[in-house]
Design an enzyme around this catalytic site. Structure first.
Site, PDB file in Angstrom:
ATOM      1  N   THR A 281      -5.285 -13.984 -32.190  1.00 22.02           N
ATOM      2  CA  THR A 281      -6.210 -12.915 -32.541  1.00 22.02           C
ATOM      3  C   THR A 281      -7.137 -13.657 -33.458  1.00 22.02           C
ATOM      4  O   THR A 281      -6.873 -14.808 -33.790  1.00 22.02           O
ATOM      5  CB  THR A 281      -5.432 -11.794 -33.245  1.00 22.02           C
TER       6      THR A 281
ATOM      7  N   THR B  95      -9.390  -9.000 -30.934  1.00 30.44           N
ATOM      8  CA  THR B  95      -8.343  -9.708 -30.195  1.00 30.44           C
ATOM      9  C   THR B  95      -8.291  -9.343 -28.719  1.00 30.44           C
ATOM     10  O   THR B  95      -8.798  -8.307 -28.311  1.00 30.44           O
ATOM     11  CB  THR B  95      -6.966  -9.369 -30.827  1.00 30.44           C
TER      12      THR B  95
HETATM   13  O1  DON Z   1      -3.275  -5.509 -32.882  1.00 32.04           O
HETATM   14  C1  DON Z   1      -2.266  -6.179 -33.065  1.00 32.04           C
HETATM   15  O2  DON Z   1      -1.467  -5.995 -33.960  1.00 32.04           O
HETATM   16  C2  DON Z   1      -1.994  -7.337 -32.138  1.00 32.04           C
HETATM   17  N1  DON Z   1      -2.638  -7.138 -30.869  1.00 32.04           N
HETATM   18  C3  DON Z   1      -2.467  -8.574 -32.813  1.00 32.04           C
HETATM   19  C4  DON Z   1      -2.091  -9.759 -31.996  1.00 32.04           C
HETATM   20  C5  DON Z   1      -2.186 -11.002 -32.735  1.00 32.04           C
HETATM   21  O3  DON Z   1      -2.481 -11.069 -33.891  1.00 32.04           O
HETATM   22  C6  DON Z   1      -1.839 -12.150 -31.917  1.00 32.04           C
HETATM   23  N2  DON Z   1      -1.904 -13.281 -32.677  1.00 32.04           N
HETATM   24  N3  DON Z   1      -1.182 -13.668 -33.397  1.00 32.04           N
END
Ligand code: DON
Length: 554
Positions: free
Chosen positions: A367, A385
């Protein structure tokens, strides 16, 4: 002689062991990718405000950081304007109209990989609407001017860094399953080397259309038509109707106080803001900070606050437009006092004694968060993300952009693990048009009505704890912002009952924690914070040395 004296004074005020942020007075951009940082800086230098620059960076990262930067995903923007107004723009993906509670279960009731890979994994993307909403309402530069640099980076290409080439290669297994992804991002299976130029001609054309026609193109025009057709041909759920219906939602940020500071943070469907406020509430008044940053006692108190919040998260958090999120109960001072009192100052509380659902996770850095401040006092910070690295791994045919796999942030099967091992409850079950719960938490800390710190991070569930740790490193341990970002991080999420620690804690500290009852697990890197500290007239930008982030100011 005089010069030596000045240097000596300077050295005394600025310890040699401190890492230094990038300092500037008139504008600061911190992102995880150098071209995107440069795009944002240019917008500021050309008289754009922080929102303009944030919009331009959002589109640039969609080109230069394809694992997370996106137009096929969604996110959150937190804004503070020079006049003191704050606002939160939720442009997260929403479930398509045809989504249903059990859509990812097979005939035997087992969860399938469909929530993470392929056309069915995507929620309706929100980025283009969200950035346009922000630009119209809070920006001042013409829209097309903000998209132009991104379109050019896509159509002319840019030289890949070591990390970018590596990132593509390490996702080859997933990307190669989809012909368009394989062609564009893997050179048909031959792989890009660092230094090679990545040209994304289809994406360039899509961005040019959006520059000319606005979000209308993405949600109702040519892009919408091609995307809906591609979905239909490959069993995806997103229809023209879903796209047409997508709206960004402007929400009121959550605010709270901690030791005289005001915290302005992300409301649901982020689970992060309430977490930061609850955990700071639990820490306040414990005197935990006296033991010093990095001590076993500090890690202990913070971990116990984390454990307690993550138990709540799994039970109570979801899309506030669909379920009632008990924010005031979670932040009620009496309740927080009880949580604080339940911490044994010397011993870990086993998670089995803390009650709520099971929650079990793994992390990745796919993300991205970026922070922008201009010289007039406006701040725009964004976490957005595709969810997993390169999202669903699907590149929309003829459009050149990757689609998200955000549907996996729902509980595909309430009570069973999703991609992050998160076991979530009914509050986050799939329903048509609902927004999946997020951990993303762009946050601004204020003191006496003035901004002090703006930050955010990727990292799935670890996001919330990384942001908390950088905040206390600045507020409670007096670190400069770069040291605060660099400082080794740790994470506890209630279940599994383990304390994950980055390298950098001494074996003695780890041994003390184990003696207190913790199961310590070493992890490589947690999160990727992009922070700005407001230090009198200086803007201090801190990119995260864990990856290839940069800060640039003017
Ligand atoms: O919105 C969320 O919590 C997740 N889709 C975030 C994903 C994320 O941070 C992936 N990377 N580490």
């Amino acid at each position: 002689m005089r010069r030596t004296l000045v240097l000596l004074l300077f050295a005394a005020a600025m310890p040699v062991w401190a890492a230094q942020p990038v300092r500037a007075r008139h504008g600061m951009v911190v992102t995880r990718e150098r071209h995107a940082t440069g795009v944002g800086l240019k917008v500021l230098q050309a008289g754009g405000n922080a929102v303009d620059a944030a919009v331009a960076v959002g589109f640039a990262l969609a080109v230069t950081h394809p694992s997370a930067g996106n137009i096929g995903g969604g996110g959150f923007m937190l804004v503070r304007l020079a006049d003191g107004q704050t606002t939160f723009i939720d442009f997260r993906e929403r479930a398509p109209g045809a989504a249903s509670r059990n859509m990812y279960l097979d005939a035997a009731g087992k969860a399938t990989e469909d929530s993470t890979v392929g056309y069915r994994a995507s929620g309706v993307p929100g980025t283009v609407r969200g950035l346009e909403y922000a630009s119209r309402k809070y920006g001042k530069k013409p829209w097309a001017e903000l998209l132009h640099p991104a379109a050019e980076l896509a159509s002319k290409g840019f030289a890949l860094s070591y990390g970018q080439a590596q990132g593509l290669r390490s996702s080859a297994r997933g990307l190669s399953r989809f012909p368009e992804s394989n062609r564009i991002f893997l050179k048909g299976g031959k792989f890009y080397e660092p230094g090679e130029v990545l040209v994304q001609a289809d994406l360039g054309r899509t961005l040019e259309r959006i520059a000319r026609l606005g979000s209308q193109d993405f949600y109702e025009g040519e892009t919408a038509r091609l995307l809906a057709q591609d979905m239909k041909e490959h069993g995806g759920l997103i229809t023209l109707g879903d796209l047409k219906q997508y709206a960004a939602i402007e929400r009121k940020p959550m605010t709270g106080t901690y030791r005289g500071y005001t915290i302005v943070t992300s409301p649901p469907p982020s689970s992060g803001g309430v977490g930061i406020l609850q955990m700071l509430g639990v820490l306040e008044g414990t005197g935990y900070e006296k033991a010093g940053a990095g001590s076993a006692s500090v890690v202990h108190y913070m971990t116990e606050a984390m454990r307690r919040y993550f138990a709540e998260r799994s039970e109570h958090l979801g899309d506030p437009d669909f379920v009632k999120v008990p924010l005031s109960s979670l932040l009620d001072p009496n309740y927080i006092r009880k949580l604080r009192a339940s911490i044994d100052p010397e011993r870990a509380t086993p998670s089995r004694e803390i009650h709520a659902a099971k929650f079990n996770g793994r992390e990745s850095n796919e993300t991205t968060h970026y922070s922008v401040a201009d010289g007039d006092g406006n701040i725009a910070i964004v976490t957005y993300t595709l969810n997993g690295g390169y999202g669903s791994k699907v590149t929309a045919t003829g459009l050149g952009f990757l689609l998200n796999n955000e549907m996996d942030d729902f509980a595909p099967k309430p009570g069973e693990a999703n991609m992050y091992g998160l076991i979530q409850g009914e509050a986050n079950a799939i329903q048509p048009r609902k927004t999946p719960l997020s951990s993303m938490v762009p946050t601004i800390v204020m003191k006496d009505g003035k901004p002090l710190l703006a930050l955010g991070s990727p990292g799935g569930p670890t996001i919330i704890n990384s942001v908390l740790e950088v905040i206390v490193n600045v507020l409670d341990f007096g670190m400069n912002v770069q040291d605060a970002v660099n400082w080794p991080r740790f994470h506890h999420q209630w279940l599994p009952d383990e304390l994950r620690m980055e390298p950098g804690y001494s074996p003695d500290t780890v041994a003390l924690l184990e003696k207190r009852g913790y199961t310590v697990k070493r992890v490589n890197a947690q999160g990727e914070v992009a922070a700005i500290r407001f230090n009198n007239e200086w803007l201090e930008g801190a990119a995260d040395p864990r990856t290839e982030g940069t800060a640039e100011g003017h």
